[in-house]
Design an enzyme around this catalytic site. Structure first.
Site, PDB file in Angstrom:
ATOM      1  CG  ASP A 156      40.211 -72.814  77.588  1.00  0.00           C
ATOM      2  OD1 ASP A 156      39.434 -72.497  76.672  1.00  0.00           O
ATOM      3  OD2 ASP A 156      39.841 -73.267  78.675  1.00  0.00           O
ATOM      4  CB  SER A 216      51.534 -54.896  72.664  1.00  0.00           C
ATOM      5  OG  SER A 216      52.181 -56.138  72.650  1.00  0.00           O
ATOM      6  CG  PHE A 248      35.045 -67.569  72.772  1.00  0.00           C
ATOM      7  CD1 PHE A 248      35.750 -68.673  73.222  1.00  0.00           C
ATOM      8  CD2 PHE A 248      33.932 -67.771  71.973  1.00  0.00           C
ATOM      9  CE1 PHE A 248      35.354 -69.962  72.886  1.00  0.00           C
ATOM     10  CE2 PHE A 248      33.529 -69.056  71.628  1.00  0.00           C
ATOM     11  CZ  PHE A 248      34.244 -70.158  72.084  1.00  0.00           C
ATOM     12  CD  GLN A 252      26.849 -71.015  74.494  1.00  0.00           C
ATOM     13  OE1 GLN A 252      27.166 -69.976  75.058  1.00  0.00           O
ATOM     14  NE2 GLN A 252      27.005 -71.171  73.198  1.00  0.00           N
ATOM     15  CB  THR A 254      26.113 -79.373  89.914  1.00  0.00           C
ATOM     16  OG1 THR A 254      26.391 -78.261  89.053  1.00  0.00           O
ATOM     17  CG2 THR A 254      25.777 -80.595  89.073  1.00  0.00           C
ATOM     18  N   GLY A 257      28.600 -77.161  93.228  1.00  0.00           N
ATOM     19  CA  GLY A 257      30.036 -77.122  93.525  1.00  0.00           C
ATOM     20  C   GLY A 257      30.385 -78.029  94.695  1.00  0.00           C
ATOM     21  N   PRO A 258      31.155 -77.515  95.672  1.00  0.00           N
ATOM     22  CG  PRO A 258      32.451 -76.111  97.008  1.00  0.00           C
ATOM     23  CD  PRO A 258      31.717 -76.169  95.722  1.00  0.00           C
ATOM     24  CG  ASP A 270      32.140 -80.391  80.857  1.00  0.00           C
ATOM     25  OD1 ASP A 270      30.922 -80.115  80.857  1.00  0.00           O
ATOM     26  OD2 ASP A 270      32.992 -79.665  80.322  1.00  0.00           O
TER      27      ASP A 270
HETATM   28  N1  LIG Z   1      35.397 -78.235  95.514  1.00  0.00           N
HETATM   29  C1  LIG Z   1      34.773 -79.377  95.227  1.00  0.00           C
HETATM   30  N2  LIG Z   1      34.975 -80.472  95.992  1.00  0.00           N
HETATM   31  C2  LIG Z   1      34.374 -81.635  95.715  1.00  0.00           C
HETATM   32  N3  LIG Z   1      33.541 -81.822  94.678  1.00  0.00           N
HETATM   33  C3  LIG Z   1      33.276 -80.761  93.892  1.00  0.00           C
HETATM   34  C4  LIG Z   1      33.875 -79.483  94.117  1.00  0.00           C
HETATM   35  N4  LIG Z   1      33.456 -78.635  93.148  1.00  0.00           N
HETATM   36  C5  LIG Z   1      32.622 -79.347  92.376  1.00  0.00           C
HETATM   37  N5  LIG Z   1      32.497 -80.618  92.802  1.00  0.00           N
HETATM   38  C6  LIG Z   1      31.690 -81.709  92.234  1.00  0.00           C
HETATM   39  O1  LIG Z   1      31.406 -81.442  90.880  1.00  0.00           O
HETATM   40  C7  LIG Z   1      30.005 -81.262  90.673  1.00  0.00           C
HETATM   41  C8  LIG Z   1      29.801 -80.147  89.672  1.00  0.00           C
HETATM   42  O2  LIG Z   1      30.372 -78.958  90.219  1.00  0.00           O
HETATM   43  P1  LIG Z   1      29.870 -77.493  89.876  1.00  0.00           P
HETATM   44  O3  LIG Z   1      28.501 -77.271  90.415  1.00  0.00           O
HETATM   45  O4  LIG Z   1      30.946 -76.567  90.335  1.00  0.00           O
HETATM   46  O5  LIG Z   1      29.805 -77.552  88.293  1.00  0.00           O
HETATM   47  P2  LIG Z   1      30.025 -76.383  87.250  1.00  0.00           P
HETATM   48  O6  LIG Z   1      29.781 -75.072  87.925  1.00  0.00           O
HETATM   49  O7  LIG Z   1      29.198 -76.702  86.084  1.00  0.00           O
HETATM   50  O8  LIG Z   1      31.568 -76.545  86.916  1.00  0.00           O
HETATM   51  P3  LIG Z   1      32.355 -76.118  85.585  1.00  0.00           P
HETATM   52  O9  LIG Z   1      31.385 -75.417  84.707  1.00  0.00           O
HETATM   53  O10 LIG Z   1      33.463 -75.264  86.099  1.00  0.00           O
HETATM   54  O11 LIG Z   1      32.851 -77.382  85.024  1.00  0.00           O
HETATM   55  C9  LIG Z   1      29.426 -80.988  92.045  1.00  0.00           C
HETATM   56  O12 LIG Z   1      28.067 -81.411  92.100  1.00  0.00           O
HETATM   57  C10 LIG Z   1      30.347 -81.803  92.942  1.00  0.00           C
HETATM   58  O13 LIG Z   1      29.966 -83.161  92.971  1.00  0.00           O
END
Ligand SMILES: Nc1ncnc2c1ncn2[C@@H]1O[C@H](COP(=O)(O)OP(=O)(O)OP(=O)(O)O)[C@@H](O)[C@H]1O
Ligand SMILES: [Mg+2]
Length: 370
Positions: A57, A81, A161, A216, A266, A268-269, A305
């Site tokens: 990146d 530019s 990209f 993807q 998943t 996120g938080p 990941d």
């Molecule tokens: N703000 C956060 N605080 C604590 N844990 C987090 C947070 N964000 C993500 N995680 C952890 O990471 C895991 C994966 O996060 P998320 O669902 O955001 O994945 P993603 O969207 O595939 O992320 P990316 O594609 O940006 O790598 C969550 O299940 C959680 O355990």
């Protein structure tokens, strides 16, 4: 440093902005764990092979506003530019990110992927960190897949990209690694024909695999995803991607679970949800909490990941789903607290203590770095 929009990773490691309604499908982790559940074992003597994009990146900052330089009635001859005053090149790509995450936890995964002539140093670094790069093919006539993005003061972005060497991943085959040595395969976002081919290799050879279309999902057709996930041991995506996947494939959650025994979403938080057979002929839903961020939330890139790497390491040591998922949650927060998708190496002690602080002890932890 604050989480800024220009930390959005490349198109193959990029996360679409989460829709507030994305959990409408009901996968929010509200259910209590229903028993420990059976795990999925990965033969201790065989390799984990990670496949996926390799990318750089290039992140640039424009100290002005793009919109001030775009003249509406001159759009038919656009030539602008922007002088940027800051640029960073961040190595990433889902393949190396997951492989590196596994190496941090004591694994020696094999990375089966393609990169360009600018990736020699990156390959050395991965090798140094414990990734087996014997099957990381360097294509000398092209560059590594690259995401170029400039972000202005208003967080507007202009990006391109370049697929580069990633488009050659379709020439890779699992046979190169030696079928008999492979115990598990990760199919993470990559050149779509490569994802299809590698999944087909796994099915043909009866090798368990994790199908991870994630970023993807926007590019893959419903048909490609239906085909790709067929026979997978695990399907994993974030909640936003889950919505796109079910919409495009036309598969309900129930139908998906008939195709793939373990479905992980998943949030996120808000943690993650693992839907898996409970070992007694029924299905269990494990709500996995996220871990606490203890330092600064520097950069969410690649957090998914790192979660995957932690989860897979958990499976390798025979941990049941609730423990494997929590190992993923801990691996993920180390990722958030550092810049770029690959956090610096942490100590075993730091990892274990952090696990215990968040979730208490678990007997499987003894095997984590053994
Ligand atoms: N703000 C956060 N605080 C604590 N844990 C987090 C947070 N964000 C993500 N995680 C952890 O990471 C895991 C994966 O996060 P998320 O669902 O955001 O994945 P993603 O969207 O595939 O992320 P990316 O594609 O940006 O790598 C969550 O299940 C959680 O355990
Ligand atoms: Mg992701």
């Amino acid at each position: 440093m604050k989480r800024t929009k220009n930390r959005q990773p490349s198109a193959v490691s990029r996360k679409p902005r989460r829709k507030p309604t994305a959990r409408a499908h009901g996968s929010r982790p509200t259910a209590h764990d229903q028993g420990e559940g059976a795990t999925l074992s990965i033969a201790a003597t065989k390799r984990i092979v990670v496949t996926g994009s390799v990318a750089f990146d290039y992140l640039m900052t424009f100290p002005g506003r793009f919109t001030e330089h775009l003249i509406p009635d001159k759009m038919h001859r656009l030539s602008v530019s922007f002088l940027v005053d800051d640029m960073r090149r961040v190595p990433g790509g889902c393949g190396p990110n997951i492989a590196y995450g596994l190496a941090l936890l004591g694994e020696r995964p094999a990375l089966l992927a393609t990169a360009g002539r600018d990736a020699e140093e990156y390959r050395e670094k991965l090798a140094h960190e414990g990734v087996d790069v014997s099957w990381l093919r360097i294509e000398p006539d092209v560059f590594t897949a690259s995401f170029f993005v400039s972000t202005d003061q208003d967080q507007n972005q202009v990006a391109s990209f370049y697929t580069g060497a990633m488009a050659r991943a379709r020439n890779l085959s699992l046979a190169e690694v030696g079928i008999d040595t492979v115990g598990f395969v990760v199919i993470s976002p990559n050149d779509p024909p490569a994802m299809a081919r590698l999944a087909a290799d796994c099915r043909a050879e009866g090798i368990p695999f994790l199908y991870d279309p994630s970023q993807q999902v926007t590019r893959l057709s419903g048909e490609e995803m239906r085909e790709g996930l067929k026979g997978a041991a695990i399907l994993i995506v974030n909640d936003y991607e889950f919505g796109i996947l079910t919409h495009k494939t036309g598969l309900s959650r129930e139908a998906l679970e008939r195709e793939v025994p373990v479905v992980i979403v998943t949030h996120g938080p808000d943690g993650s949800t693992i839907h898996a057979p409970d070992g007694g002929g029924r299905r269990a839903t494990h709500a996995i909490p996220a871990a606490k961020i203890e330092g600064e939330a520097v950069d969410p890139t690649g957090v998914g990941d790192m979660y995957r790497a932690g989860l897979l390491r958990g499976l390798r040591i025979g941990a049941p789903w609730p423990i494997a998922g929590r190992i993923g949650s801990i691996a993920a927060v180390f990722g958030i607290e550092s810049l770029g998708p690959q956090p610096p190496r942490y100590s075993k002690r730091a990892f274990l203590e952090r696990y215990r602080r968040n979730f208490g002890d678990a007997p499987e932890l003894k095997k984590l770095f053994a």
